[in-house]
Design a protein around this motif. Structure first.
Motif, PDB file in Angstrom:
ATOM      1  N   LEU A 129       0.814  -1.214   0.000  1.00 31.37           N
ATOM      2  CA  LEU A 129       0.000   0.000   0.000  1.00 31.37           C
ATOM      3  C   LEU A 129       0.847   1.262   0.000  1.00 31.37           C
ATOM      4  O   LEU A 129       0.394   2.318  -0.454  1.00 31.37           O
ATOM      5  CB  LEU A 129      -0.922  -0.002   1.225  1.00 31.37           C
ATOM      6  N   LEU A 130       2.081   1.178   0.511  1.00 33.05           N
ATOM      7  CA  LEU A 130       2.940   2.361   0.608  1.00 33.05           C
ATOM      8  C   LEU A 130       3.778   2.600  -0.644  1.00 33.05           C
ATOM      9  O   LEU A 130       4.520   3.584  -0.702  1.00 33.05           O
ATOM     10  CB  LEU A 130       3.876   2.225   1.817  1.00 33.05           C
ATOM     11  N   GLU A 131       3.662   1.729  -1.619  1.00 33.59           N
ATOM     12  CA  GLU A 131       4.467   1.883  -2.838  1.00 33.59           C
ATOM     13  C   GLU A 131       4.230   3.245  -3.486  1.00 33.59           C
ATOM     14  O   GLU A 131       3.094   3.684  -3.636  1.00 33.59           O
ATOM     15  CB  GLU A 131       4.119   0.780  -3.841  1.00 33.59           C
ATOM     16  N   GLY A 132       5.337   3.925  -3.833  1.00 33.55           N
ATOM     17  CA  GLY A 132       5.242   5.190  -4.548  1.00 33.55           C
ATOM     18  C   GLY A 132       5.108   6.416  -3.685  1.00 33.55           C
ATOM     19  O   GLY A 132       5.055   7.540  -4.216  1.00 33.55           O
ATOM     20  N   LEU A 133       5.055   6.274  -2.352  1.00 38.08           N
ATOM     21  CA  LEU A 133       4.971   7.452  -1.487  1.00 38.08           C
ATOM     22  C   LEU A 133       6.318   8.165  -1.443  1.00 38.08           C
ATOM     23  O   LEU A 133       7.371   7.548  -1.618  1.00 38.08           O
ATOM     24  CB  LEU A 133       4.561   7.049  -0.065  1.00 38.08           C
ATOM     25  N   PRO A 134       6.338   9.485  -1.216  1.00 43.04           N
ATOM     26  CA  PRO A 134       7.598  10.231  -1.170  1.00 43.04           C
ATOM     27  C   PRO A 134       8.505   9.749  -0.035  1.00 43.04           C
ATOM     28  O   PRO A 134       8.034   9.299   1.017  1.00 43.04           O
ATOM     29  CB  PRO A 134       7.158  11.683  -0.965  1.00 43.04           C
ATOM     30  N   GLU A 135       9.793   9.889  -0.267  1.00 42.46           N
ATOM     31  CA  GLU A 135      10.786   9.357   0.677  1.00 42.46           C
ATOM     32  C   GLU A 135      10.681   9.990   2.055  1.00 42.46           C
ATOM     33  O   GLU A 135      10.895   9.331   3.071  1.00 42.46           O
ATOM     34  CB  GLU A 135      12.185   9.571   0.108  1.00 42.46           C
ATOM     35  N   HIS A 136      10.323  11.282   2.114  1.00 39.94           N
ATOM     36  CA  HIS A 136      10.304  11.954   3.412  1.00 39.94           C
ATOM     37  C   HIS A 136       9.240  11.376   4.336  1.00 39.94           C
ATOM     38  O   HIS A 136       9.352  11.487   5.561  1.00 39.94           O
ATOM     39  CB  HIS A 136      10.118  13.468   3.240  1.00 39.94           C
ATOM     40  N   LEU A 137       8.206  10.736   3.783  1.00 38.53           N
ATOM     41  CA  LEU A 137       7.190  10.102   4.621  1.00 38.53           C
ATOM     42  C   LEU A 137       7.604   8.694   5.041  1.00 38.53           C
ATOM     43  O   LEU A 137       7.060   8.151   6.009  1.00 38.53           O
ATOM     44  CB  LEU A 137       5.856  10.048   3.889  1.00 38.53           C
ATOM     45  N   LEU A 138       8.540   8.093   4.309  1.00 33.70           N
ATOM     46  CA  LEU A 138       8.949   6.723   4.576  1.00 33.70           C
ATOM     47  C   LEU A 138      10.284   6.638   5.300  1.00 33.70           C
ATOM     48  O   LEU A 138      10.812   5.547   5.504  1.00 33.70           O
ATOM     49  CB  LEU A 138       9.028   5.938   3.260  1.00 33.70           C
ATOM     50  N   THR A 139      10.840   7.795   5.691  1.00 35.42           N
ATOM     51  CA  THR A 139      12.088   7.804   6.441  1.00 35.42           C
ATOM     52  C   THR A 139      11.790   7.502   7.904  1.00 35.42           C
ATOM     53  O   THR A 139      10.951   8.162   8.518  1.00 35.42           O
ATOM     54  CB  THR A 139      12.780   9.172   6.318  1.00 35.42           C
ATOM     55  N   PRO A 140      12.458   6.497   8.484  1.00 40.38           N
ATOM     56  CA  PRO A 140      12.194   6.163   9.896  1.00 40.38           C
ATOM     57  C   PRO A 140      12.481   7.347  10.813  1.00 40.38           C
ATOM     58  O   PRO A 140      13.398   8.131  10.529  1.00 40.38           O
ATOM     59  CB  PRO A 140      13.159   4.997  10.160  1.00 40.38           C
ATOM     60  N   PRO A 141      11.722   7.484  11.917  1.00 41.48           N
ATOM     61  CA  PRO A 141      10.620   6.598  12.296  1.00 41.48           C
ATOM     62  C   PRO A 141       9.340   6.928  11.528  1.00 41.48           C
ATOM     63  O   PRO A 141       8.920   8.080  11.482  1.00 41.48           O
ATOM     64  CB  PRO A 141      10.453   6.901  13.790  1.00 41.48           C
ATOM     65  N   LEU A 142       8.742   5.915  10.952  1.00 46.46           N
ATOM     66  CA  LEU A 142       7.482   6.102  10.226  1.00 46.46           C
ATOM     67  C   LEU A 142       6.355   6.307  11.225  1.00 46.46           C
ATOM     68  O   LEU A 142       6.351   5.715  12.298  1.00 46.46           O
ATOM     69  CB  LEU A 142       7.165   4.881   9.366  1.00 46.46           C
ATOM     70  N   ASN A 143       5.408   7.138  10.842  1.00 45.76           N
ATOM     71  CA  ASN A 143       4.231   7.359  11.679  1.00 45.76           C
ATOM     72  C   ASN A 143       2.985   7.047  10.862  1.00 45.76           C
ATOM     73  O   ASN A 143       2.769   7.626   9.794  1.00 45.76           O
ATOM     74  CB  ASN A 143       4.178   8.788  12.199  1.00 45.76           C
ATOM     75  N   ALA A 144       2.176   6.126  11.359  1.00 43.80           N
ATOM     76  CA  ALA A 144       1.018   5.648  10.597  1.00 43.80           C
ATOM     77  C   ALA A 144       0.019   6.756  10.301  1.00 43.80           C
ATOM     78  O   ALA A 144      -0.558   6.807   9.209  1.00 43.80           O
ATOM     79  CB  ALA A 144       0.338   4.509  11.355  1.00 43.80           C
ATOM     80  N   MET A 145      -0.204   7.668  11.255  1.00 49.40           N
ATOM     81  CA  MET A 145      -1.168   8.742  11.029  1.00 49.40           C
ATOM     82  C   MET A 145      -0.654   9.745  10.002  1.00 49.40           C
ATOM     83  O   MET A 145      -1.421  10.225   9.160  1.00 49.40           O
ATOM     84  CB  MET A 145      -1.498   9.444  12.347  1.00 49.40           C
ATOM     85  N   ARG A 146       0.632  10.075  10.076  1.00 53.24           N
ATOM     86  CA  ARG A 146       1.184  11.005   9.079  1.00 53.24           C
ATOM     87  C   ARG A 146       1.121  10.392   7.685  1.00 53.24           C
ATOM     88  O   ARG A 146       0.717  11.048   6.717  1.00 53.24           O
ATOM     89  CB  ARG A 146       2.640  11.343   9.418  1.00 53.24           C
TER      90      ARG A 146
END
Length: 287
Positions: A129-146
């Motif tokens: 489901l997260l495929e293609g999202l921008p890197e800044h949202l997938l940089t740890p720590p990931l936050n499910a709500m963000r």
């Protein structure tokens, strides 16, 4: 007896939890096997409760484990509950159990989060489901709500965003009321302020095709099923993936009677296909 200054000690904190739960002193006393007079003395600082009494009252007030430690500290006692990192060797069995659960749930999505929705573990269904999202949202720590509500995140793919966003914000409001978590309040203020993205209409050809019926002999498809909307039994998350609209209903699991702050704040959210077409599509992705 020593009088505690107003606003300090465990008494005012206990009174705050009692008022938040809308329970009278008498009702709390009956639940805890005490008296309304004793509860009043504790709340006003006229009586210093034992550590056992604090924990008993906290249990009947459904005080979160982290806040039970705060009550003990305010009364001058040592914390009762440890806060062990998930990386600690003592948590090995817990980590292994959660990993097996996540893997066993594939190809359906499942994720483990802490008390502020930081993603601690996820399976390949979530990664899909997260495929293609921008890197800044997938940089740890990931936050499910963000990740879910950010305009550059999943929100642009969620077809019933207003309903799903309302569900998530209401869920956070309930948790803030129960736990009084300042970090969670700050996260809520952040994600609630995200603007709603413009969501284009999905062309009819991009929706998941209706499942066709197969004859008992397997000779071929019969007429298509009734194209009326599927009768969902709970609010679905309807999200686009690879030009298809997938529908899920979510379930959240927590641990019974946790004795560690970390474990008390863990939640495992699983996403169940809400219609046969979604289940069939996800299973087709499994090698």
């Amino acid at each position: 007896m020593t009088t505690v200054e107003s606003g300090t000690g465990a008494g005012p904190l206990l009174r705050g939890w009692r008022e938040r739960r809308r329970i009278s002193q008498l009702e709390l006393a009956l639940r805890a096997g005490s008296s309304a007079r004793h509860i009043s003395f504790i709340e006003t600082g006229r009586s210093r409760p034992s550590a056992e009494m604090i924990l008993r009252l906290a249990e009947h007030l459904d005080v979160p484990v982290r806040e039970r430690n705060a009550l003990l500290l305010a009364a001058g006692y040592a914390p009762r509950y440890a806060e062990t990192s998930l990386d600690d060797p003592a948590m090995g069995a817990l980590r292994e159990g959660m990993e097996r659960l996540l893997q066993g749930y594939e190809p359906y999505p499942a994720v483990v989060v802490d008390g502020t929705y930081t993603v601690l573990a996820a399976n390949r269904g979530i990664a899909m489901l997260l495929e293609g999202l921008p890197e800044h949202l997938l940089t740890p720590p990931l936050n499910a709500m963000r990740i879910t509500l950010h305009p550059e995140g999943l929100s642009s793919r969620i077809r019933n965003l207003r309903e799903w966003r309302g569900h998530l914000l209401t869920q956070m409001e309930r948790e803030i009321a129960l736990a009084r978590s300042q970090p969670l309040r700050e996260l809520y203020d952040e994600v609630a302020a995200y603007p709603l993205p413009e969501i284009p209409e999905i062309p009819e050809i991009t929706k998941i095709p209706e499942i066709t019926k197969i004859t008992e002999t397997g000779a071929g498809p019969e007429d298509r099923e009734d194209p009326t909307p599927y009768p969902y039994f709970a609010l679905p998350l309807q999200i686009e993936h690879n030009s298809r609209v997938l529908s899920f209903v979510s379930s959240i699991s927590t641990f019974n009677t946790p004795l560690d702050v970390t474990v008390a704040e863990l939640a495992i959210e699983t996403f169940l296909p809400a219609d046969p077409a979604t289940a069939k599509y996800l299973q087709s992705l499994t090698p």
